[in-house]
Design a protein around this motif. Structure first.
Motif, PDB file in Angstrom:
ATOM      1  N   ALA A   1       0.852  -1.190   0.000  1.00  0.00           N
ATOM      2  CA  ALA A   1       0.000   0.000   0.000  1.00  0.00           C
ATOM      3  C   ALA A   1       0.887   1.239   0.000  1.00  0.00           C
ATOM      4  O   ALA A   1       1.917   1.271   0.670  1.00  0.00           O
ATOM      5  CB  ALA A   1      -0.901   0.007   1.237  1.00  0.00           C
ATOM      6  N   PRO A   2       0.497   2.235  -0.750  1.00  0.00           N
ATOM      7  CA  PRO A   2       1.304   3.450  -0.756  1.00  0.00           C
ATOM      8  C   PRO A   2       1.286   4.103   0.630  1.00  0.00           C
ATOM      9  O   PRO A   2       0.261   4.172   1.284  1.00  0.00           O
ATOM     10  CB  PRO A   2       0.622   4.350  -1.793  1.00  0.00           C
ATOM     11  N   ALA A   3       2.442   4.546   1.088  1.00  0.00           N
ATOM     12  CA  ALA A   3       2.563   5.137   2.424  1.00  0.00           C
ATOM     13  C   ALA A   3       1.759   6.418   2.550  1.00  0.00           C
ATOM     14  O   ALA A   3       1.409   6.817   3.641  1.00  0.00           O
ATOM     15  CB  ALA A   3       4.030   5.397   2.738  1.00  0.00           C
ATOM     16  N   GLU A   4       1.462   7.053   1.427  1.00  0.00           N
ATOM     17  CA  GLU A   4       0.759   8.324   1.491  1.00  0.00           C
ATOM     18  C   GLU A   4      -0.767   8.168   1.502  1.00  0.00           C
ATOM     19  O   GLU A   4      -1.483   9.133   1.406  1.00  0.00           O
ATOM     20  CB  GLU A   4       1.193   9.254   0.353  1.00  0.00           C
ATOM     21  N   THR A   5      -1.270   6.955   1.618  1.00  0.00           N
ATOM     22  CA  THR A   5      -2.706   6.744   1.705  1.00  0.00           C
ATOM     23  C   THR A   5      -3.215   7.390   2.986  1.00  0.00           C
ATOM     24  O   THR A   5      -2.753   7.073   4.076  1.00  0.00           O
ATOM     25  CB  THR A   5      -3.064   5.248   1.710  1.00  0.00           C
ATOM     26  N   SER A   6      -4.171   8.308   2.845  1.00  0.00           N
ATOM     27  CA  SER A   6      -4.676   9.003   4.022  1.00  0.00           C
ATOM     28  C   SER A   6      -5.750   8.176   4.716  1.00  0.00           C
ATOM     29  O   SER A   6      -6.351   7.278   4.119  1.00  0.00           O
ATOM     30  CB  SER A   6      -5.270  10.354   3.618  1.00  0.00           C
ATOM     31  N   GLN A   7      -5.994   8.503   5.964  1.00  0.00           N
ATOM     32  CA  GLN A   7      -7.040   7.817   6.714  1.00  0.00           C
ATOM     33  C   GLN A   7      -8.398   8.050   6.055  1.00  0.00           C
ATOM     34  O   GLN A   7      -9.246   7.157   6.036  1.00  0.00           O
ATOM     35  CB  GLN A   7      -7.064   8.281   8.171  1.00  0.00           C
ATOM     36  N   ASP A   8      -8.611   9.236   5.488  1.00  0.00           N
ATOM     37  CA  ASP A   8      -9.872   9.515   4.793  1.00  0.00           C
ATOM     38  C   ASP A   8     -10.064   8.575   3.609  1.00  0.00           C
ATOM     39  O   ASP A   8     -11.169   8.092   3.360  1.00  0.00           O
ATOM     40  CB  ASP A   8      -9.918  10.972   4.319  1.00  0.00           C
ATOM     41  N   GLU A   9      -8.974   8.297   2.872  1.00  0.00           N
ATOM     42  CA  GLU A   9      -9.061   7.372   1.739  1.00  0.00           C
ATOM     43  C   GLU A   9      -9.357   5.955   2.213  1.00  0.00           C
ATOM     44  O   GLU A   9     -10.142   5.238   1.601  1.00  0.00           O
ATOM     45  CB  GLU A   9      -7.765   7.397   0.929  1.00  0.00           C
ATOM     46  N   ILE A  10      -8.723   5.572   3.298  1.00  0.00           N
ATOM     47  CA  ILE A  10      -8.968   4.241   3.856  1.00  0.00           C
ATOM     48  C   ILE A  10     -10.406   4.131   4.329  1.00  0.00           C
ATOM     49  O   ILE A  10     -11.098   3.145   4.047  1.00  0.00           O
ATOM     50  CB  ILE A  10      -7.968   3.959   5.004  1.00  0.00           C
ATOM     51  N   ASP A  11     -10.890   5.151   5.033  1.00  0.00           N
ATOM     52  CA  ASP A  11     -12.274   5.150   5.517  1.00  0.00           C
ATOM     53  C   ASP A  11     -13.265   5.077   4.349  1.00  0.00           C
ATOM     54  O   ASP A  11     -14.250   4.345   4.406  1.00  0.00           O
ATOM     55  CB  ASP A  11     -12.553   6.389   6.358  1.00  0.00           C
ATOM     56  N   ALA A  12     -12.991   5.826   3.287  1.00  0.00           N
ATOM     57  CA  ALA A  12     -13.874   5.811   2.119  1.00  0.00           C
ATOM     58  C   ALA A  12     -13.898   4.430   1.471  1.00  0.00           C
ATOM     59  O   ALA A  12     -14.965   3.941   1.058  1.00  0.00           O
ATOM     60  CB  ALA A  12     -13.433   6.872   1.112  1.00  0.00           C
TER      61      ALA A  12
ATOM     62  N   TRP B   1     -13.399   1.561   2.978  1.00  0.00           N
ATOM     63  CA  TRP B   1     -14.186   0.667   3.844  1.00  0.00           C
ATOM     64  C   TRP B   1     -15.680   0.951   3.719  1.00  0.00           C
ATOM     65  O   TRP B   1     -16.495   0.017   3.703  1.00  0.00           O
ATOM     66  CB  TRP B   1     -13.740   0.795   5.302  1.00  0.00           C
ATOM     67  N   ARG B   2     -16.057   2.229   3.623  1.00  0.00           N
ATOM     68  CA  ARG B   2     -17.486   2.549   3.446  1.00  0.00           C
ATOM     69  C   ARG B   2     -18.015   1.935   2.151  1.00  0.00           C
ATOM     70  O   ARG B   2     -19.115   1.381   2.117  1.00  0.00           O
ATOM     71  CB  ARG B   2     -17.694   4.063   3.458  1.00  0.00           C
ATOM     72  N   THR B   3     -17.223   2.008   1.088  1.00  0.00           N
ATOM     73  CA  THR B   3     -17.615   1.410  -0.187  1.00  0.00           C
ATOM     74  C   THR B   3     -17.762  -0.101  -0.056  1.00  0.00           C
ATOM     75  O   THR B   3     -18.722  -0.697  -0.540  1.00  0.00           O
ATOM     76  CB  THR B   3     -16.581   1.766  -1.277  1.00  0.00           C
TER      77      THR B   3
END
Length: 86
Positions: free
Chosen positions: A34-45, A47-49
């Motif tokens: 996983a790219p280190a720059e993945t933000s928590q918002d991207e991860i949360d989005a 998971w919501r999907t």
């Protein structure tokens, strides 16, 4: 253990628990590619999907849900309690 690894371990253990967790989290992400720059918002989005898709599968009847009892029995068979946890 290589001297460099031992030094990293010493430095890691010297950190506060929250900092240690953050460093370990980034290390684990690097193992998954996983790219280190993945933000928590991207991860949360993401998971919501995923959750929304699974919910749609249930509502639309594309998956069949099992009973709690059957699911628990499978779980207990796969993950028995250690002898000291009873």
């Amino acid at each position: 253990m290589a001297p460099e690894v031992a030094e990293v371990e010493r430095a890691l253990l010297a950190l506060a628990p929250e900092e240690r967790a953050a460093v370990i989290h980034m290390g684990l992400l690097s193992l998954d590619g996983a790219p280190a720059e993945t933000s928590q918002d991207e991860i949360d989005a993401a998971w919501r999907t995923e959750v929304a898709g699974r919910l749609d599968d249930v509502i639309e009847g594309r998956v069949q849900l099992g009973s709690f009892e059957a699911t628990r029995a499978r779980f207990v068979a796969m993950y028995p309690r250690p002898r000291g946890d009873r």
